[in-house]
Design a protein around this motif. Structure first.
Motif, PDB file in Angstrom:
ATOM      1  N   ALA A  99      48.942  64.972  38.904  1.00  0.00           N
ATOM      2  CA  ALA A  99      47.952  64.127  38.230  1.00  0.00           C
ATOM      3  C   ALA A  99      48.610  63.153  37.276  1.00  0.00           C
ATOM      4  CB  ALA A  99      46.945  64.999  37.478  1.00  0.00           C
ATOM      5  N   GLY A 100      49.838  63.454  36.866  1.00  0.00           N
ATOM      6  CA  GLY A 100      50.513  62.556  35.940  1.00  0.00           C
ATOM      7  C   GLY A 100      51.910  63.036  35.592  1.00  0.00           C
ATOM      8  N   LEU A 101      52.697  62.122  35.052  1.00  0.00           N
ATOM      9  CA  LEU A 101      54.062  62.387  34.605  1.00  0.00           C
ATOM     10  C   LEU A 101      54.119  62.230  33.091  1.00  0.00           C
ATOM     11  CD1 LEU A 101      57.178  62.657  34.879  1.00  0.00           C
ATOM     12  CD2 LEU A 101      57.236  60.218  35.444  1.00  0.00           C
ATOM     13  N   LEU A 102      54.617  63.260  32.402  1.00  0.00           N
ATOM     14  CA  LEU A 102      54.754  63.253  30.949  1.00  0.00           C
ATOM     15  C   LEU A 102      56.227  63.443  30.629  1.00  0.00           C
ATOM     16  CD1 LEU A 102      51.791  65.727  30.221  1.00  0.00           C
ATOM     17  CD2 LEU A 102      51.683  63.233  30.445  1.00  0.00           C
ATOM     18  N   ALA A 103      56.968  62.351  30.566  1.00  0.00           N
ATOM     19  CA  ALA A 103      58.426  62.403  30.478  1.00  0.00           C
ATOM     20  C   ALA A 103      58.904  62.254  29.043  1.00  0.00           C
ATOM     21  CB  ALA A 103      59.024  61.310  31.354  1.00  0.00           C
ATOM     22  N   ILE A 104      60.027  62.932  28.729  1.00  0.00           N
ATOM     23  CA  ILE A 104      60.551  62.935  27.365  1.00  0.00           C
ATOM     24  C   ILE A 104      62.057  62.664  27.379  1.00  0.00           C
ATOM     25  CG2 ILE A 104      60.746  64.257  25.227  1.00  0.00           C
ATOM     26  CD1 ILE A 104      58.564  66.143  26.372  1.00  0.00           C
ATOM     27  N   ALA A 105      62.446  61.512  26.864  1.00  0.00           N
ATOM     28  CA  ALA A 105      63.853  61.206  26.546  1.00  0.00           C
ATOM     29  C   ALA A 105      64.801  61.289  27.735  1.00  0.00           C
ATOM     30  CB  ALA A 105      64.337  62.125  25.417  1.00  0.00           C
ATOM     31  N   GLY A 106      64.381  60.770  28.859  1.00  0.00           N
ATOM     32  CA  GLY A 106      65.270  60.711  30.014  1.00  0.00           C
ATOM     33  C   GLY A 106      64.641  59.866  31.107  1.00  0.00           C
ATOM     34  N   THR A 107      65.410  58.916  31.661  1.00  0.00           N
ATOM     35  CA  THR A 107      64.894  58.024  32.697  1.00  0.00           C
ATOM     36  C   THR A 107      65.891  57.948  33.844  1.00  0.00           C
ATOM     37  OG1 THR A 107      65.990  56.016  31.906  1.00  0.00           O
ATOM     38  CG2 THR A 107      63.885  56.577  30.874  1.00  0.00           C
ATOM     39  N   LEU A 108      65.513  57.228  34.885  1.00  0.00           N
ATOM     40  CA  LEU A 108      66.446  56.847  35.935  1.00  0.00           C
ATOM     41  C   LEU A 108      66.981  55.453  35.608  1.00  0.00           C
ATOM     42  CD1 LEU A 108      64.491  57.986  39.127  1.00  0.00           C
ATOM     43  CD2 LEU A 108      66.348  59.201  37.965  1.00  0.00           C
ATOM     44  N   TRP A 109      68.275  55.253  35.853  1.00  0.00           N
ATOM     45  CA  TRP A 109      68.876  53.948  35.619  1.00  0.00           C
ATOM     46  C   TRP A 109      68.836  53.120  36.895  1.00  0.00           C
ATOM     47  CZ3 TRP A 109      71.275  51.826  31.152  1.00  0.00           C
ATOM     48  CH2 TRP A 109      71.133  52.634  30.008  1.00  0.00           C
TER      49      TRP A 109
END
Length: 271
Positions: free
Chosen positions: A160-170
């Motif tokens: 239903a959703g993404l709740l991301a904390i302090a990390g991404t794809l470059w």
């Protein structure tokens, strides 16, 4: 007289122990499933951890938060982190914490061993607990957040959703998400020097979620900017996909901000 006080103290202590709410709930269903707090769930030679909400009645449908741990950690660390567990317990979520091989995640390459593992966990959960399939959310911190991005990009239709904390794809400009649009809220510290936010040539922190702005077919500038406690949140709510995209920034470093999970899970509960 002293003996009477001792007897009264003993009785009061026993009553307090009897009526106290446990920090961890263990239901009959947990025991039947063979895994609850303190016992790993085994799956195809790998493992994941779970924590049911303490006030769960053992039969109502459970929303899920699948949270990927940071580098050098395990799912057990997630279950022992009050910044996560207090929020999932308060808002009635089943907390699911996969264990990464070598205490890390495979999110860099063209293929990932961890994507099918996470997909298998979802299927396994549905055989063990009554799941609210409309409220299955994905999360992670640091390396775990990057893994959550990867999984959302490949299997976003499962969540239903993404709740991301302090990390991404470059190198987000080279990525196309085969799963298509998904609701996403990302939080990141402007002083994070562990997994710093990609900012592009113009040093713009909003570039940090360029992949999701593009995937969700949002305009370049956010529709609204909102101040929530220490967070400045930029929201794209009019995206052509119908999905919402948000990035919330704070002036601290590489951390799960205190109170953040309570804010985002509370918002979800109101939907």
């Amino acid at each position: 007289m002293l003996g009477s006080f001792r007897s009264l103290y003993l009785i009061l202590t026993l009553l307090m122990c009897f009526f106290a709410k446990p920090v961890w709930s263990t239901t009959v269903l947990d025991i039947k499933n063979g895994c609850a707090h303190g016992t790993s769930c085994q799956l195809d030679g790998r493992s994941y951890q779970v924590k049911t909400p303490s006030n769960w009645d053992g039969k109502s449908l459970l929303p899920i938060l699948m949270h990927f741990h940071g580098w050098g950690r395990t799912g057990r660390n997630v279950l022992n982190n009050p910044r996560i567990t207090e929020a999932t317990d308060k808002h009635g979520f089943l907390l699911v914490a996969p264990d990464g091989l070598g205490k890390s995640w495979d999110f860099w390459g063209k293929t990932s061993r961890d994507t099918p593992f996470a997909q298998a966990i979802l299927k396994n959960l549905k055989t063990k607990w009554p799941i609210d399939e409309n409220k299955v959310y994905l999360s992670g911190f640091s390396y775990g957040s990057a893994m959550a991005w990867r999984l959302a990009c490949e299997s976003g239709q499962e969540f239903a959703g993404l709740l991301a904390i302090a990390g991404t794809l470059w190198q987000q400009e080279d990525i196309e998400c085969q799963a298509g649009p998904i609701n996403i809220t990302h939080v990141h510290g402007l002083k994070d020097n562990v997994m710093s936010l990609p900012r592009g040539n113009n040093n713009n922190p909003l570039k940090g979620i360029e992949l999701w702005r593009r995937t969700n077919q949002c305009q370049i500038e956010p529709d609204t900017v909102e101040k929530i406690n220490i967070f400045t949140c930029h929201h794209w709510t009019g995206c052509n996909s119908g999905k919402e995209t948000s990035i919330c920034l704070h002036n601290y470093g590489h951390t799960i901000p205190k109170g953040w999970m309570d804010i985002v899970l509370g918002k979800i509960k109101k939907i």
